[in-house]
Design an enzyme around this catalytic site. Structure first.
Site, PDB file in Angstrom:
ATOM      1  N   GLU A 266       0.848  -1.179   0.000  1.00  0.00           N
ATOM      2  CA  GLU A 266       0.000   0.000   0.000  1.00  0.00           C
ATOM      3  C   GLU A 266       0.895   1.244   0.000  1.00  0.00           C
ATOM      4  O   GLU A 266       1.858   1.273   0.761  1.00  0.00           O
ATOM      5  CB  GLU A 266      -0.914   0.037   1.238  1.00  0.00           C
TER       6      GLU A 266
ATOM      7  N   GLY B 103       3.221   2.491  10.666  1.00  0.00           N
ATOM      8  CA  GLY B 103       3.006   1.790  11.920  1.00  0.00           C
ATOM      9  C   GLY B 103       2.759   0.302  11.669  1.00  0.00           C
ATOM     10  O   GLY B 103       3.409  -0.557  12.243  1.00  0.00           O
TER      11      GLY B 103
ATOM     12  N   MET C 248       0.486  -2.677   8.757  1.00  0.00           N
ATOM     13  CA  MET C 248      -0.211  -2.860   7.484  1.00  0.00           C
ATOM     14  C   MET C 248      -1.087  -4.111   7.519  1.00  0.00           C
ATOM     15  O   MET C 248      -0.657  -5.173   7.938  1.00  0.00           O
ATOM     16  CB  MET C 248       0.848  -2.952   6.367  1.00  0.00           C
TER      17      MET C 248
ATOM     18  N   ASN D 126      -2.280  -6.364   5.479  1.00  0.00           N
ATOM     19  CA  ASN D 126      -2.298  -7.396   4.434  1.00  0.00           C
ATOM     20  C   ASN D 126      -3.156  -8.598   4.837  1.00  0.00           C
ATOM     21  O   ASN D 126      -3.081  -9.068   5.966  1.00  0.00           O
ATOM     22  CB  ASN D 126      -0.870  -7.904   4.184  1.00  0.00           C
TER      23      ASN D 126
ATOM     24  N   GLU E 173      -5.523  -2.900  12.595  1.00  0.00           N
ATOM     25  CA  GLU E 173      -5.213  -3.740  11.429  1.00  0.00           C
ATOM     26  C   GLU E 173      -6.153  -4.941  11.365  1.00  0.00           C
ATOM     27  O   GLU E 173      -6.564  -5.367  10.293  1.00  0.00           O
ATOM     28  CB  GLU E 173      -3.754  -4.195  11.438  1.00  0.00           C
TER      29      GLU E 173
ATOM     30  N   HIS F  80      -9.494  -3.878   9.937  1.00  0.00           N
ATOM     31  CA  HIS F  80      -9.449  -3.682   8.487  1.00  0.00           C
ATOM     32  C   HIS F  80      -9.908  -4.925   7.726  1.00  0.00           C
ATOM     33  O   HIS F  80     -10.276  -4.827   6.569  1.00  0.00           O
ATOM     34  CB  HIS F  80      -8.024  -3.355   8.023  1.00  0.00           C
TER      35      HIS F  80
ATOM     36  N   GLU G 208      -9.882   4.034   6.120  1.00  0.00           N
ATOM     37  CA  GLU G 208      -9.043   4.476   7.243  1.00  0.00           C
ATOM     38  C   GLU G 208      -9.834   5.259   8.299  1.00  0.00           C
ATOM     39  O   GLU G 208      -9.679   5.032   9.488  1.00  0.00           O
ATOM     40  CB  GLU G 208      -7.837   5.292   6.747  1.00  0.00           C
TER      41      GLU G 208
HETATM   42  N1  BES Z   1      -3.164   0.794   5.754  1.00  0.00           N
HETATM   43  C1  BES Z   1      -2.405   1.477   6.731  1.00  0.00           C
HETATM   44  C2  BES Z   1      -0.943   1.377   6.493  1.00  0.00           C
HETATM   45  C3  BES Z   1      -0.437   2.269   5.402  1.00  0.00           C
HETATM   46  C4  BES Z   1      -0.434   3.617   5.575  1.00  0.00           C
HETATM   47  C5  BES Z   1       0.051   1.775   4.255  1.00  0.00           C
HETATM   48  C6  BES Z   1       0.067   4.415   4.571  1.00  0.00           C
HETATM   49  C7  BES Z   1       0.529   2.584   3.249  1.00  0.00           C
HETATM   50  C8  BES Z   1       0.554   3.906   3.400  1.00  0.00           C
HETATM   51  C9  BES Z   1      -2.664   0.934   8.120  1.00  0.00           C
HETATM   52  O1  BES Z   1      -3.893   0.341   8.294  1.00  0.00           O
HETATM   53  C10 BES Z   1      -2.640   2.110   9.026  1.00  0.00           C
HETATM   54  O2  BES Z   1      -3.517   2.906   8.948  1.00  0.00           O
HETATM   55  N2  BES Z   1      -1.618   2.193   9.850  1.00  0.00           N
HETATM   56  C11 BES Z   1      -1.413   3.305  10.732  1.00  0.00           C
HETATM   57  C12 BES Z   1      -1.668   2.917  12.154  1.00  0.00           C
HETATM   58  C13 BES Z   1      -3.089   2.999  12.521  1.00  0.00           C
HETATM   59  C14 BES Z   1      -3.308   2.530  13.914  1.00  0.00           C
HETATM   60  C15 BES Z   1      -3.674   4.381  12.348  1.00  0.00           C
HETATM   61  C16 BES Z   1       0.017   3.703  10.600  1.00  0.00           C
HETATM   62  O3  BES Z   1       0.768   2.970   9.968  1.00  0.00           O
HETATM   63  O4  BES Z   1       0.370   4.748  11.132  1.00  0.00           O
HETATM   64 ZN    ZN Z   2      -5.472   1.662   8.544  1.00  0.00          ZN
END
Ligand code: BES
Ligand code: ZN
Length: 988
Positions: free
Chosen positions: A225, A367, A369, A371, A404, A407, A426
Site C-alpha cells: 500500500e 506503523g 499494514m 495485508n 489492522e 481492516h 481508514e
Molecule cells: N493501511 C495502513 C498502512 C499504510 C499507511 C500503508 C500508509 C501505506 C501507506 C494501516 O492500516 C494504518 O492505517 N496504519 C497506521 C496505524 C493505525 C493505527 C492508524 C500507521 O501505519 O500509522
Molecule cells: Zn489503517
C-alpha cells in the site's frame, strides 16, 4: 547556603557519558567529501545503494506514524495517456496531478493471479500469471490494458500472452508500466479469458524506499500500500482490481529463510534438495494488490488460537519476529484475541481464514499494514515488555493490533474503489479502533480526551496550512502524501458523527447494510453514506458535505434565558470553507446556574442552518450550557461576544470555572479547565495576566489535585497544561519561543503555589504504588493512571529549578525516580525531566549519569535506543541542536531506519522552541536531513519536509527563513515526487 557552581552548558560537558564516537567507515571519511552527515545503514544496504541515486527517482512517499498523520506515481485510474508524463527528475518536468474526477473503470480486469518468487541473494525472480477478463468500456476509445510497473524497480525478462511470447513491438514499455493493446486481447464485452505471464528481476537488497519487496535486517518482506506492488511485478495496481491470488509460491534458502509466509492459507510446502525449500500460499478472498504480502526470514514466533462466534471456526494465530524479540510478543497476542472478540460482540464480524499471521519488522515506513491474513507491523507497534515499553506503548500496540485486525472487514472485504476514497477504510477503521480502545480502557472520557487532543494538535494544524484538504481529497501527485491526519483522524470524526446522529442501533444497522451490499467489492464514500441513510430511512445529503469541505469549521453560539417563559435559547451560527451549511451534530446539556444540577441531560441538536436557534423550555432558573459535549463534531467552538455587556471574557471564564467543577460530561469538564489554563497562558504571553483568571486556574487545579478518586488518568489530564501545539492552533502568528516561555511560566506559577500539595500527592502515590505486592508492572487502568498522574506531578516539581537548591532538589527527585523505576514509563518520564536540567556539577552528572545508564540498560535494544535519542532531541536546553547534530554522528544513528530517523530528527522538529530558534539553524538542519533522506526514502523525506511548510504562521523573520529552506529543497536534483509535492504545496 550551599555554594552554587555553574557548569556551563556546553556540549562537551556531556561527551564524557556518551558512547564512543563513531568508527564506521563513513563517519571519518576524509577522502569522500560528504555534505552531511554520516549515513549508515541498519540493514543490509551496500554503500553504493545508500549513496547511489537513480535518475528516475519517482518514489512513493509516506506518512503515518504521525498520522494519527507521498507517492503515487501515476494512478492507472487515469487514462494511459498520463503515462506519457514524466516525473520530477533532473529535467524538472513537473509531476502530474491526478484528479478524483478522472476515475475510469478498468477496461480489463485481472481475475486470478499465480506467482512464483525465486529469492536469491541480490536477485529475486518474480513470475506472474494473470488471468485477464474484459471489464468496462471507458468510452474514450482507449481500452488498452495497462499493467503498472516501475522501471526503476523491475527488469522485464519475458512476457507472453496466451502462452505465446510477445515481441517488444507488440507491447509498449514506459517508465511507469507496460501497455498491451486491446487489439491483442479478447473483446471487452466477451466472457473470454486471456493469460499473461511476465517474468521480472528485482533487487530487494537495494530497495531503500521500503516499498515493494525489500530487506529489513535479515528478512525479506513487502509493503504494497498504496502503490508498492508495481515495484514487484507488472499489474493493474489499483484497488478496484480485486483478484484471487490462488497460488503464491515462495522459494528461498532453507537455512537463511526457514519461515516463508504469504496471504491466506498455506496449502503446500516442501524441500528442494538440501539447501532450498518452498511454500505455496492461497488466498480464497479476492483482494486488491495493495493487500498482497510475502515474508521470508529466520523468525521465531508465539502462537495461539481463537474460535470464532457464531461459526466456531478455529483460527490459528501466530506472531513472528526476529528470535531475540520473541519474549515481547505476548501483549500483541492478547490484544489480537481481544480485537477478534470485540468485533464479534460489537459489529457481529467474524474472522474468515484459517490463519492470522503477524510479522514484526524493524525497517518499516508506517506503523502497521493490514495485508490479508498476514499483517506486517513496525516493531515499535508490536513489541512490548515492561522494561522497554511505556504504558502509552502498550496502549498503542493494543489499538494498532485492533486497527489492522478491524481492516479485515473495513478495508479488505470491502475496499476502496480508488485512492481518493481512502477515508472510507481508514477513517472508519480509526473510528473502530478508538471505540475498541475506549472499551478496553473502560473510560470513554479518557480515550476521548486523548483522541481529541491528538486531532487538535495535528489535524487542525494540517487543515489550517498549505496541505489542507477534505477527508476525500480532490487531487494528488503522490498518494502516499495523503495518508494524513485529515483522512484518518478527521475521517474518524466524520464516522463518529454518523454514530452520534443515528444512535448506536442506527449506526449498527447502517454497518450491516454496508457489508450486505458491498462485501467483496471496491466502493466509495458515497456508498457508505447511502448504506447509513438507507438503513435508517434518513436523508444524509447535507451531511455528505463533510466529504468535500476542507478546513476546520467554526461554530459560534450565544445564549439567553427568559424568566417569564422559563425558556433558554441557544443560537448557533456556522462558518466553513463550504458556501453551504454543514450538518453538524451539537451535543448539549444544561446545568442549573444556582444549584449546579444538570437540569437537561445531553441531547443532540441538528445544526443544519447557517444560523439556528434552539429552545429549551420548562426551566425554573437560568442555566449554564455545556456545549459540544464529548466533542460531538470536529469544529472550533466559540462563544459569541456580540451584544454582550461588560466584560464578556469574565463571564465566559466564570462559566468555564463552573463547568470545570460541575459538568457531568467528563470531556467537557476537562475542556473547561483547559480553556482556563489557555486563557492564562495567553495572558502571560501578552504580559497582561489577570488575577481573576489566575484564581480560577488555582481553584480548578487545587480542587482536582485534592480529589480523592481512582480516576487517576482523568485527574492527570485535568492537571496538565494544554500542549504548545494545541495552543499554537489558536494563534494567528506563532512565536514558539514566547509561547514556550509563557506556558513554562504558568507551569511554574502553579507548581510554586501548590508545591507542597503536589509533593505530598507524589509521595502518597509512590507509597501506594510500592504497596502493591509485586514487582511486576500492572497494566490495569488504575495502575496506568497512578503512573500517569505521578509523572505529571513530577514534571511540575521538576520545573522549579531557578536556584541551585531547587536544581538540587529537582534533579535528585527525578534521579531517584529514575533509579527506582521498575518499568519504562517511570524511567522515561524521569529521564525526560533530567535531560532538561543544567547547572551545577551534581545536577549535570545526574543528567548524564541517567543518560548513560539508560543507554547501557538498553543493551542495543533498538526501540529503547529510539527513546534515548528522542529524550535528548526533545530536551529543553539552549544547546539542544548541537547535541542533536552530534547524535547524528553517533554509531547507533542511521537515516535508513525510519524509526531511528524519526526518533532524532523528527523529534527535534517537534521541539518547537528550539526548532524555531530565531537564527534559523533548526530549519537548516532539518532541510539538510530531508535532502539526505530523499535519496533513500521519499516517503520519509516528504513527511519530514512537512515540518517546514507552515512558514506563513511563524511571523515575518522565521517565515522567511523557513521558506528559504523550502526553496532550496525545491531545487534539489533529483527530487522525489513525494517531496516535490509537499514542498511545492508549501511554497504555493
Ligand atoms: N493501511 C495502513 C498502512 C499504510 C499507511 C500503508 C500508509 C501505506 C501507506 C494501516 O492500516 C494504518 O492505517 N496504519 C497506521 C496505524 C493505525 C493505527 C492508524 C500507521 O501505519 O500509522
Ligand atoms: Zn489503517
Amino acid at each position: 547556603m550551599q555554594f552554587c557552581r555553574l557548569v556551563k552548558s556546553t556540549f562537551l560537558a556531556s561527551l564524557s557519558v556518551l558512547p564512543p564516537p563513531p568508527v564506521a567507515a563513513f563517519s571519518t571519511s576524509a577522502a569522500r567529501p560528504r555534505a552531511f552527515p554520516a549515513l549508515r545503514s541498519s540493514h543490509s544496504l551496500s554503500p553504493k545503494s545508500v549513496f547511489g541515486v537513480t535518475k528516475h527517482d519517482r518514489r512513493e512517499t509516506w506518512c503515518p506514524l504521525s498520522i494519527r498523520g507521498g507517492g503515487a506515481v501515476f494512478s492507472s485510474s487515469l487514462s494511459p495517456s498520463s503515462l506519457a508524463m514524466s516525473t520530477a527528475t533532473e529535467e524538472s518536468v513537473a509531476p502530474k496531478e491526478i484528479l478524483r474526477t478522472s476515475y475510469r473503470p478498468l477496461p480489463y480486469r485481472v481475475e486470478n493471479v499465480e506467482m512464483n518468487f525465486d529469492i536469491r541473494e541480490g536477485e529475486t525472480i518474480v513470475e506472474s500469471t494473470l488471468t485477464v477478463v474484459g471489464g468496462v468500456d471507458g468510452g474514450d476509445g482507449n481500452n488498452d490494458l495497462l499493467l503498472d510497473g516501475e522501471s526503476d524497480a523491475l527488469t522485464l525478462l519475458s512476457i507472453s500472452l496466451n502462452s505465446k511470447p510477445l515481441s517488444s513491438s507488440e507491447y509498449k514499455l514506459t517508465p511507469d508500466g507496460l501497455v498491451i493493446p486491446s487489439s491483442l486481447l479478447p473483446p471487452i464485452g466477451s466472457k473470454q479469458q486471456a493469460t499473461i505471464v511476465t517474468k521480472v528481476k528485482i533487487c530487494p537488497e537495494e530497495n531503500t524506499q521500503l516499498s515493494g519487496l525489500y530487506k529489513s535486517g535479515t528478512m525479506y518482506c513487502t509493503q504494497c500500500e498504496a502503490m508498492g506492488f508495481r515495484r514487484i511485478t507488472y499489474y493493474p495496481d489499483r484497488p478496484d482490481n480485486m483478484a484471487v491470488f490462488s497460488s503464491v509460491r515462495i522459494e528461498a534458502s532453507k537455512k537463511d529463510y526457514p519461515v516463508l509466509l504469504g496471504n491466506g492459507n498455506r496449502i503446500e510446502d516442501g524441500s528442494i534438495g538440501d539447501d532450498r525449500h518452498y511454500a505455496i500460499w492461497s488466498d480464497p478472498y479476492p483482494k486488491p494488490s495493495y493487500l498482497f504480502c510475502i515474508v521470508a526470514g529466520n523468525l521465531s514466533s508465539i502462537s495461539s488460537s481463537y474460535t470464532t462466534k457464531p461459526s466456531g471456526r478455529k483460527v490459528h494465530l501466530e506472531i513472528f519476529s526476529e528470535p531475540e524479540n520473541v519474549s515481547k510478543l505476548q501483549h500483541a497476542m492478547d490484544s489480537l484475541i481481544k480485537s477478534m472478540k470485540w468485533d464479534e460482540d460489537t459489529f457481529g464480524l467474524e474472522y474468515d481464514l484459517e490463519m492470522y499471521n503477524i510479522v514484526a519488522v524493524n525497517d518499516f515506513n508506517m506503523g502497521a499494514m493490514e495485508n490479508k491474513g498476514l499483517n506486517v507491523f513496525n516493531t515499535a507497534y508490536v513489541l512490548a515488555d515492561p522494561k522497554s515499553a511505556t504504558d502509552t506503548d502498550y496502549e498503542r500496540i493494543e489499538s494498532v493490533i485492533g486497527h489492522e485486525y478491524f481492516h479485515n472487514w473495513t478495508g479488505n472485504r470491502v475496499t476502496c474503489r480508488d485512492w481518493f476514497q481512502l477515508t472510507l477504510k481508514e477513517g472508519l477503521t480509526v473510528y473502530r479502533d478508538q471505540e475498541f480502545s475506549a472499551d478496553m480502557m473502560q473510560s470513554a472520557s479518557v480515550k476521548r480526551i486523548e483522541d481529541v487532543s491528538a486531532l487538535r494538535a495535528r489535524q487542525f494544524a494540517e487543515d489550517a496550512g498549505p496541505m489542507s484538504h477534505p477527508i476525500r481529497p480532490e487531487s494528488y501527485i503522490s498518494m502516499d502524501n495523503f495518508y494524513t491526519a485529515t483522512v484518518y483522524s478527521k475521517g474518524a470524526e466524520v464516522v463518529r458523527m454518523y454514530r452520534t446522529l443515528l444512535g448506536k442501533e442506527g449506526f449498527r444497522k447502517g454497518m450491516d447494510l454496508y457489508f450486505k451490499r458491498h462485501d467483496g467489492n471496491a466502493v466509495t464514500c458515497d456508498d457508505f453514506l447511502a448504506a447509513m441513510a438507507d438503513a435508517n430511512g434518513v436523508d444524509l445529503s447535507q451531511f455528505s458535505r463533510w466529504y468535500s469541505t476542507s478546513g476546520t469549521p467554526t461554530v459560534t453560539y450565544d445564549s439567553k434565558y427568559e424568566g417569564e417563559s422559563k425558556t433558554f435559547y441557544l443560537t448557533f451560527s456556522q462558518e466553513s470553507n463550504n458556501p453551504d451549511p454543514l450538518h453538524i451534530p451539537v451535543s448539549v446539556g444544561l446545568l442549573d446556574k444556582v444549584s449546579g444540577e444538570e437540569v437537561s441531560p445531553t441531547q443532540v441538536l441538528n445544526l443544519k442552518e447557517k444560523v439556528q436557534t434552539f429552545q429549551f423550555t420548562g426551566l425554573d432558573g437560568d442555566v449554564v450550557p455545556s456545549v459540544l459535549r464529548g466533542f460531538s463534531a470536529p469544529v472550533k467552538l466559540v462563544r459569541s461576544t456580540k451584544g454582550s455587556v461588560g466584560d464578556a471574557s469574565a463571564d465566559e471564564e466564570k462559566n468555564w470555572a463552573f463547568l470545570a467543577a460541575r459538568d457531568t460530561d467528563g470531556f467537557n469538564r476537562w475542556e473547561a479547565g483547559q480553556k482556563l489554563m489557555t486563557s492564562l497562558i495567553f495572558q502571560t504571553m501578552r504580559q497582561e495576566e489577570s488575577l481573576r483568571t489566575l484564581e480560577y486556574v488555582f481553584e480548578a487545579f487545587g480542587r482536582t489535585l485534592g480529589m480523592d478518586s481512582v480516576d487517576y488518568s482523568i485527574q492527570a489530564y485535568a492537571l496538565s497544561l494544554p500542549p504548545e501545539s494545541t495552543l499554537a492552533e489558536e494563534l494567528d502568528v506563532v512565536d514558539p519561543v514566547a509561547l514556550h516561555a509563557a506556558r513554562g511560566n504558568v507551569k511554574k506559577t502553579i507548581a510554586r503555589k501548590f508545591y507542597s500539595e503536589i509533593r505530598a500527592k507524589y509521595d502518597e502515590l509512590t507509597v501506594a504504588m510500592q504497596s502493591i505486592n509485586t514487582s511486576d508492572i500492572q497494566l490495569d487502568a488504575v495502575s496506568i493512571g497512578q503512573r500517569r498522574l505521578r509523572n505529571v506531578l513530577l514534571d511540575y516539581l521538576c520545573c522549579i529549578k531557578d536556584t541551585c537548591e531547587e536544581r538540587e532538589v529537582a534533579s535528585k527527585l527525578a534521579f531517584s525516580q529514575f533509579q527506582a523505576a521498575n518499568g519504562m514509563t517511570d524511567k522515561y518520564s524521569a529521564l525526560s525531566c533530567l535531560v532538561s536540567m543544567d547547572g551545577e556539577q551534581d545536577v549535570v552528572s545526574r543528567r548524564e549519569g541517567a543518560l548513560q545508564k539508560f543507554y547501557d540498560d538498553a543493551a542495543g535494544d533498538p526501540l529503547v535506543l529510539n527513546k534515548w535519542f528522542s529524550a535528548q532531541a526533545l530536551a529543553d536546553l539552549p544547546d539542544v541542536l548541537d547535541r542533536v547534530k552530534t547524535l547524528v554522528d553517533h554509531p547507533d544513528f542511521t537515516l535508513s531506519n525510519p524509526n531511528r530517523c524519526r526518533s532524532l530528527v523528527s523529534a527535534f522538529s517537534m521541539n518547537a522552541a528550539h526548532f524555531h530558534a530565531q537564527d534559523g539553524e533548526g530549519y537548516r538542519f532539518l532541510a539538510r536531513m530531508v535532502a539526505e533522506v530523499d535519496k533513500l526514502n521519499p516517503q520519509m523525506s516528504s513527511r519530514m519536509g512537512g515540518g517546514l511548510i507552515q512558514w506563513r504562521r511563524y511571523g515575518k523573520e522565521r517565515g522567511a527563513l523557513m521558506k528559504g529552506e523550502l526553496e532550496k529543497l525545491s531545487k534539489l536534483k533529483p527530487i522525489s515526487n513525494d517531496l516535490f509535492e509537499v514542498v511545492s504545496r508549501g511554497l504555493k
